[in-house]
Design a protein around this motif. Structure first.
Motif, PDB file in Angstrom:
ATOM      1  N   ASN A 193     -32.901 -55.427 -27.604  1.00 51.22           N
ATOM      2  CA  ASN A 193     -33.061 -54.098 -27.539  1.00 51.22           C
ATOM      3  C   ASN A 193     -32.298 -53.161 -26.573  1.00 51.22           C
ATOM      4  O   ASN A 193     -32.516 -51.983 -26.199  1.00 51.22           O
ATOM      5  CB  ASN A 193     -34.598 -53.586 -27.698  1.00 51.22           C
ATOM      6  CG  ASN A 193     -35.239 -53.632 -29.022  1.00 51.22           C
ATOM      7  OD1 ASN A 193     -34.469 -53.710 -29.957  1.00 51.22           O
ATOM      8  ND2 ASN A 193     -36.437 -53.658 -28.997  1.00 51.22           N
ATOM      9  N   PHE A 194     -31.551 -53.952 -25.656  1.00 46.76           N
ATOM     10  CA  PHE A 194     -30.636 -53.549 -24.659  1.00 46.76           C
ATOM     11  C   PHE A 194     -31.483 -53.393 -23.325  1.00 46.76           C
ATOM     12  O   PHE A 194     -32.456 -52.892 -23.567  1.00 46.76           O
ATOM     13  CB  PHE A 194     -29.757 -52.384 -25.068  1.00 46.76           C
ATOM     14  CG  PHE A 194     -28.812 -52.832 -25.969  1.00 46.76           C
ATOM     15  CD1 PHE A 194     -27.469 -53.209 -25.719  1.00 46.76           C
ATOM     16  CD2 PHE A 194     -29.206 -52.865 -27.315  1.00 46.76           C
ATOM     17  CE1 PHE A 194     -26.368 -53.571 -26.372  1.00 46.76           C
ATOM     18  CE2 PHE A 194     -28.048 -53.272 -28.233  1.00 46.76           C
ATOM     19  CZ  PHE A 194     -26.721 -53.478 -27.677  1.00 46.76           C
ATOM     20  N   LYS A 195     -30.949 -53.390 -22.179  1.00 46.35           N
ATOM     21  CA  LYS A 195     -31.569 -52.948 -20.758  1.00 46.35           C
ATOM     22  C   LYS A 195     -30.433 -52.286 -20.291  1.00 46.35           C
ATOM     23  O   LYS A 195     -29.034 -52.255 -20.525  1.00 46.35           O
ATOM     24  CB  LYS A 195     -31.861 -54.391 -20.222  1.00 46.35           C
ATOM     25  CG  LYS A 195     -30.858 -55.300 -19.881  1.00 46.35           C
ATOM     26  CD  LYS A 195     -31.525 -56.434 -19.280  1.00 46.35           C
ATOM     27  CE  LYS A 195     -30.334 -57.642 -19.170  1.00 46.35           C
ATOM     28  NZ  LYS A 195     -30.914 -58.801 -18.413  1.00 46.35           N
ATOM     29  N   LEU A 196     -30.717 -51.582 -19.076  1.00 51.25           N
ATOM     30  CA  LEU A 196     -29.954 -50.961 -18.136  1.00 51.25           C
ATOM     31  C   LEU A 196     -29.549 -51.515 -16.846  1.00 51.25           C
ATOM     32  O   LEU A 196     -30.444 -51.962 -16.130  1.00 51.25           O
ATOM     33  CB  LEU A 196     -30.452 -49.376 -18.004  1.00 51.25           C
ATOM     34  CG  LEU A 196     -29.245 -48.480 -17.211  1.00 51.25           C
ATOM     35  CD1 LEU A 196     -28.087 -48.319 -18.146  1.00 51.25           C
ATOM     36  CD2 LEU A 196     -29.933 -47.199 -16.872  1.00 51.25           C
ATOM     37  N   VAL A 225     -38.956 -51.304 -27.676  1.00 58.54           N
ATOM     38  CA  VAL A 225     -38.314 -49.988 -27.251  1.00 58.54           C
ATOM     39  C   VAL A 225     -36.764 -50.440 -27.302  1.00 58.54           C
ATOM     40  O   VAL A 225     -36.293 -51.056 -26.738  1.00 58.54           O
ATOM     41  CB  VAL A 225     -38.765 -49.422 -25.878  1.00 58.54           C
ATOM     42  CG1 VAL A 225     -37.751 -48.121 -25.686  1.00 58.54           C
ATOM     43  CG2 VAL A 225     -40.169 -49.020 -26.050  1.00 58.54           C
ATOM     44  N   LEU A 226     -36.030 -49.528 -28.441  1.00 59.63           N
ATOM     45  CA  LEU A 226     -34.586 -49.638 -28.325  1.00 59.63           C
ATOM     46  C   LEU A 226     -33.898 -48.634 -27.193  1.00 59.63           C
ATOM     47  O   LEU A 226     -34.251 -47.533 -27.325  1.00 59.63           O
ATOM     48  CB  LEU A 226     -34.237 -49.443 -29.589  1.00 59.63           C
ATOM     49  CG  LEU A 226     -32.704 -49.635 -29.947  1.00 59.63           C
ATOM     50  CD1 LEU A 226     -31.964 -50.941 -29.594  1.00 59.63           C
ATOM     51  CD2 LEU A 226     -32.422 -48.950 -31.330  1.00 59.63           C
ATOM     52  N   LEU A 227     -33.298 -49.206 -26.388  1.00 60.69           N
ATOM     53  CA  LEU A 227     -32.583 -48.276 -25.544  1.00 60.69           C
ATOM     54  C   LEU A 227     -30.958 -47.999 -26.223  1.00 60.69           C
ATOM     55  O   LEU A 227     -30.355 -48.733 -26.525  1.00 60.69           O
ATOM     56  CB  LEU A 227     -32.143 -49.046 -24.214  1.00 60.69           C
ATOM     57  CG  LEU A 227     -31.424 -48.355 -23.348  1.00 60.69           C
ATOM     58  CD1 LEU A 227     -32.113 -47.118 -22.753  1.00 60.69           C
ATOM     59  CD2 LEU A 227     -31.004 -49.217 -22.011  1.00 60.69           C
ATOM     60  N   GLU A 228     -30.929 -46.637 -26.575  1.00 61.55           N
ATOM     61  CA  GLU A 228     -29.998 -46.009 -27.230  1.00 61.55           C
ATOM     62  C   GLU A 228     -28.734 -45.409 -26.453  1.00 61.55           C
ATOM     63  O   GLU A 228     -27.555 -45.635 -26.918  1.00 61.55           O
ATOM     64  CB  GLU A 228     -30.285 -45.287 -28.301  1.00 61.55           C
ATOM     65  CG  GLU A 228     -31.419 -46.029 -29.386  1.00 61.55           C
ATOM     66  CD  GLU A 228     -31.538 -45.075 -30.506  1.00 61.55           C
ATOM     67  OE1 GLU A 228     -31.433 -45.643 -31.702  1.00 61.55           O
ATOM     68  OE2 GLU A 228     -31.650 -43.872 -30.648  1.00 61.55           O
ATOM     69  N   ASP A 229     -29.033 -44.738 -25.527  1.00 67.11           N
ATOM     70  CA  ASP A 229     -27.901 -43.997 -24.942  1.00 67.11           C
ATOM     71  C   ASP A 229     -28.585 -43.446 -23.568  1.00 67.11           C
ATOM     72  O   ASP A 229     -29.868 -43.439 -23.267  1.00 67.11           O
ATOM     73  CB  ASP A 229     -27.144 -42.783 -25.673  1.00 67.11           C
ATOM     74  CG  ASP A 229     -28.475 -42.097 -26.167  1.00 67.11           C
ATOM     75  OD1 ASP A 229     -28.922 -41.198 -25.071  1.00 67.11           O
ATOM     76  OD2 ASP A 229     -28.640 -41.885 -27.374  1.00 67.11           O
ATOM     77  N   ILE A 230     -27.522 -43.127 -22.350  1.00 64.32           N
ATOM     78  CA  ILE A 230     -27.996 -42.639 -21.315  1.00 64.32           C
ATOM     79  C   ILE A 230     -26.924 -41.400 -21.114  1.00 64.32           C
ATOM     80  O   ILE A 230     -26.132 -41.389 -21.548  1.00 64.32           O
ATOM     81  CB  ILE A 230     -27.991 -43.659 -20.352  1.00 64.32           C
ATOM     82  CG1 ILE A 230     -26.392 -44.269 -19.979  1.00 64.32           C
ATOM     83  CG2 ILE A 230     -28.746 -44.918 -20.275  1.00 64.32           C
ATOM     84  CD1 ILE A 230     -26.282 -44.778 -18.691  1.00 64.32           C
ATOM     85  N   ASP A 231     -27.553 -40.612 -20.256  1.00 60.76           N
ATOM     86  CA  ASP A 231     -26.670 -39.126 -19.820  1.00 60.76           C
ATOM     87  C   ASP A 231     -27.073 -39.239 -18.292  1.00 60.76           C
ATOM     88  O   ASP A 231     -28.257 -39.108 -17.639  1.00 60.76           O
ATOM     89  CB  ASP A 231     -27.260 -38.115 -20.405  1.00 60.76           C
ATOM     90  CG  ASP A 231     -26.234 -37.327 -21.306  1.00 60.76           C
ATOM     91  OD1 ASP A 231     -24.762 -37.083 -20.525  1.00 60.76           O
ATOM     92  OD2 ASP A 231     -26.141 -36.998 -22.316  1.00 60.76           O
ATOM     93  N   ILE A 232     -26.109 -39.278 -17.626  1.00 61.36           N
ATOM     94  CA  ILE A 232     -26.087 -39.253 -15.997  1.00 61.36           C
ATOM     95  C   ILE A 232     -25.980 -37.919 -15.558  1.00 61.36           C
ATOM     96  O   ILE A 232     -24.937 -37.275 -15.784  1.00 61.36           O
ATOM     97  CB  ILE A 232     -25.159 -40.014 -15.484  1.00 61.36           C
ATOM     98  CG1 ILE A 232     -25.370 -41.520 -15.760  1.00 61.36           C
ATOM     99  CG2 ILE A 232     -25.019 -40.044 -14.030  1.00 61.36           C
ATOM    100  CD1 ILE A 232     -24.507 -42.727 -15.526  1.00 61.36           C
ATOM    101  N   PHE A 233     -26.816 -37.426 -14.670  1.00 62.05           N
ATOM    102  CA  PHE A 233     -26.649 -36.061 -14.065  1.00 62.05           C
ATOM    103  C   PHE A 233     -26.708 -36.525 -12.362  1.00 62.05           C
ATOM    104  O   PHE A 233     -27.022 -37.637 -11.934  1.00 62.05           O
ATOM    105  CB  PHE A 233     -27.711 -35.097 -14.248  1.00 62.05           C
ATOM    106  CG  PHE A 233     -27.655 -34.624 -15.680  1.00 62.05           C
ATOM    107  CD1 PHE A 233     -26.875 -33.692 -16.131  1.00 62.05           C
ATOM    108  CD2 PHE A 233     -28.329 -35.480 -16.690  1.00 62.05           C
ATOM    109  CE1 PHE A 233     -27.080 -33.196 -17.350  1.00 62.05           C
ATOM    110  CE2 PHE A 233     -28.143 -35.038 -17.703  1.00 62.05           C
ATOM    111  CZ  PHE A 233     -27.580 -33.938 -18.398  1.00 62.05           C
ATOM    112  N   LYS A 234     -26.434 -35.454 -11.408  1.00 55.99           N
ATOM    113  CA  LYS A 234     -26.346 -35.808 -10.081  1.00 55.99           C
ATOM    114  C   LYS A 234     -27.785 -35.989  -9.638  1.00 55.99           C
ATOM    115  O   LYS A 234     -27.767 -36.998  -8.713  1.00 55.99           O
ATOM    116  CB  LYS A 234     -26.095 -34.235  -9.370  1.00 55.99           C
ATOM    117  CG  LYS A 234     -25.902 -34.444  -7.882  1.00 55.99           C
ATOM    118  CD  LYS A 234     -25.557 -33.214  -7.297  1.00 55.99           C
ATOM    119  CE  LYS A 234     -25.452 -33.268  -5.684  1.00 55.99           C
ATOM    120  NZ  LYS A 234     -26.893 -33.292  -5.201  1.00 55.99           N
TER     121      LYS A 234
END
Length: 687
Positions: free
Chosen positions: A295-298, A321-330
């Protein structure tokens, strides 16, 4: 070749063509239809169109009414929520009565004058098909590259326009994906070329503005099971080449300040290792299935040590829990997750001081992060809708937790009230005991007495998840008493990565069995009956339709198969056809006898039998690059020849379009109206 009248359907001629593999001989009587230039092929498609139009003539006025009804719900003079990128606010809008978008921007403030980028209505004049894609603005905001497709085959020509003079440069590139990325020098453009025959994206070129010499080939993918793409990191620091197949990824990176440099391999491909990369500060963040993280990990690694042995864990793998995407902010990391089939948005501060989820309280809904191009912000933009709730674009302050709805989709016409509809999630039990979820919507007051017409939809391939979503078009069915169901069958990722793995290759038949199990459950629970049950799917979902009408035709009164992938074994043996080689890890390579025999056992075209089939409407596009027109054409011809029933069988070919159908926003509604009229006519509803 063809007999045609107001009563008799077209009859295609037979020319026996022998196909042999693994000592197995198949006779294909309609193999000749593969020649799109042959007049008899065009004659046959036109004859089928004429027959369909003649047989549905009595619904023409109803189709017009449905079209106007669907159109009336759409805000014609609409515009997107503006987003800011590199000093400009970007806006997409539609004008009343016009089919195509208009792209504009405003410098720094939304109060400033609007600058026109593209009016696609003008650009599309005289074209039977038009699609603009891949808009890419140079870092100095003076140039824009973009792709145009005039056939529907997703084969784009890239152009460059000067935004100060509005002149289109002589520089242009044929046979591309349409997308391109600027280096930071504002003069160098990277783009992806396609093979002219297979349409596989396989080369990355570098174009120098105004340079009359031949563009430089910077990367070529030699493995024909892989495709490639090129893009710029959100941080704008790197140009990234992505090499992808069903099971494996590889990335190459280049400093965007140094376009004359050499790309560096991020992590060499290892079969079965999937990963994707995002850059922030002096690190890359990697979503991956490394070490059986199904289900992927980061993970993360420093810019100068990108190989897998340097990756360290940020978020561990979770079985549920399936990890689908990430969005990075400061200051924040935003993670898109899926748990028990439902979307979740998780927000974490980099300093570890906060870690929380956005609250969603619907039983079945769709939530996703939107256009978030700015690092230096505490505002997250996300979207939300459900089967009863129109789409909203929402801004969420990750520090104060304040929420602002920037836009809610307007449903015009004055009759829509979301409180008049009910959505629920129910579960069927498949043959092997697996519980299969369905998202259901209907108008309140409907009784579950077995008399309701019901349209069951699914896709079920490539790990693509069909989330429960709102549709103004669908209201034309719901308001006439239809129940609408999305079956979340195996082959998608609704219940995690294993849900996908258990519906591909040598477990592909689970996809079809799940759909049939859902149908049986809906009948058993008296949502509908076989006299009122309808099924619909497109592309790989069209394959699903072909399989279920072979396996359980008695369950359905009618079926719509859109651009259906039904000649599976022949297509997968022909590596000259677009997409074939890249599909081996999805369907299996039939050059291997094990996969050949398995695919042949379910391939809809190969399993047509002399028996009764449901009423069927089958659609295709002459220029389809994903599923070639001859697959549905051959299927219909064979069905006509052997089926034993007197039910309706129509083939409708859009002679000007490809896989996605008509290109204009209103033209596509006419196709929806025709499909709905087909279903409603079978129910005796013509108003």
């Amino acid at each position: 070749m063809i007999k045609n009248s107001d009563i008799n359907p077209p009859v295609a001629k037979k020319i026996a063509h022998q196909l042999e593999k693994h000592n197995d001989v198949r006779i294909d009587n309609y193999f000749w239809m593969k020649d799109r230039e042959h007049p008899e092929v065009i004659d046959y498609l036109n004859a089928e169109n004429e027959y369909c139009d003649t047989q549905m003539e009595h619904t023409k006025d109803f189709q017009k009414d449905l079209f106007e009804e669907m159109k009336a719900r759409i805000k014609e003079d609409d515009s997107s929520v503006p987003y800011k990128y590199n000093g400009y606010w970007y806006i997409t809008k539609f004008e009343k009565g016009k089919d195509y978008p208009i792209y504009t921007r405003k410098k720094e403030s939304l109060d400033n004058p609007e600058e026109l980028l593209f009016d696609c209505n003008i650009m599309a004049e005289g074209e039977s098909y038009f699609k603009l894609s891949g808009i890419s603005i140079s870092p100095d905001n003076k140039l824009v590259s973009y792709g145009i497709d005039n056939t529907g085959r997703r084969n784009y020509t890239v152009y460059i326009k000067n935004l100060e003079t509005h002149e289109v440069a002589l520089d242009r590139v044929l046979n591309t994906t349409g997308s391109s990325s600027w280096a930071n020098d504002n003069e160098t453009l990277f783009y992806t070329k396609k093979d002219e025959v297979t349409l596989r994206a396989f080369q990355i070129y570098k174009h120098r503005l105004g340079d009359n010499t031949e563009d430089e080939l910077v990367f070529e993918e030699g493995d024909d099971t892989f495709g490639v793409a090129v893009y710029k990191s959100k941080s704008r620091k790197y140009i990234i080449i992505a090499c992808y197949s069903t099971l494996t990824n590889e990335y190459h990176i280049l400093d965007a300040d140094n376009p004359e440099g050499k790309f560096k391999v991020f992590q060499p491909r290892v079969r079965g290792l999937e990963y994707s990369i995002s850059h922030y500060d002096d690190h890359f963040y990697i979503m991956t299935n490394l070490d059986k993280a199904t289900n992927f990990k980061l993970m993360k690694t420093s810019e100068d040590k990108t190989e897998v042995e340097n990756w360290t864990e940020v978020i561990a793998h979770r079985a549920n829990v399936l990890l689908e995407d990430i969005d990075i902010f400061k200051d924040y990391l935003v993670i898109g997750e899926r748990k028990n089939g439902l979307n979740e948005i998780r927000i974490m501060r980099w300093d570890g001081s906060e870690d929380y989820y956005l609250p969603f309280d619907n039983e079945t809904y769709t939530a996703y992060t939107g256009t978030n191009v700015d690092f230096e912000t505490e505002i997250l933009r996300y979207g939300y809708n459900s089967m009863t709730t129109p789409s909203s674009v929402i801004e969420f302050n990750m520090r104060t937790k304040e929420k602002t709805i920037l836009k809610e989709q307007e449903v015009l016409g004055g009759t829509f009230d979301k409180d008049n509809y009910t959505s629920e999630r129910i579960w069927a039990t498949a043959e092997d005991g697996t519980k299969i979820p369905m998202s259901v919507v209907y108008k309140k007051g409907i009784k579950k007495d077995g008399t309701n017409p019901l349209l069951q939809y699914a896709y079920g391939s490539y790990g693509a998840t069909m989330d429960p979503y709102f549709s103004t078009v669908r209201l034309s069915l719901l308001d006439r008493g239809f129940i609408y169901v999305i079956a979340h069958i195996r082959g998608g990722e609704y219940l995690g990565r294993n849900w996908y793995e258990d519906g591909k290759l040598l477990t592909k038949k689970n996809t079809f069995a799940d759909f049939i199990a859902c149908s049986i459950h809906l009948i058993k629970e008296r949502y509908t009956s076989s006299q009122h049950l309808y099924a619909m799917g497109g592309s790989a979902g069209g394959l699903l339709m072909g399989a279920i009408v072979n396996d359980a035709p008695e369950l359905y009164n009618g079926v719509i198969a859109a651009v259906p992938f039904v000649d599976v074994i022949t297509t997968m043996l022909d590596d000259s056809i677009p997409l074939t080689t890249g599909e081996y890890d999805e369907w299996g390579n039939p050059n291997d006898a094990l996969y050949y025999n398995y695919i042949k056992s379910y391939s809809p075209y190969d399993n047509v039998e002399a028996k009764a089939y449901p009423n069927m409407l089958i659609t295709t596009g002459l220029h389809d690059s994903q599923v070639q027109y001859w697959e549905p054409a051959k299927w219909v011809a064979k069905l006509r020849d052997v089926k034993t029933d007197g039910n309706k069988l129509y083939l409708k070919t859009n002679m000007d379009a490809g896989h996605g159908g008509a290109s204009g926003r209103f033209e596509s509604l006419k196709e929806d109206a025709e499909e709905f009229a087909f279903l409603l006519d079978l129910e005796g509803i013509l108003s």
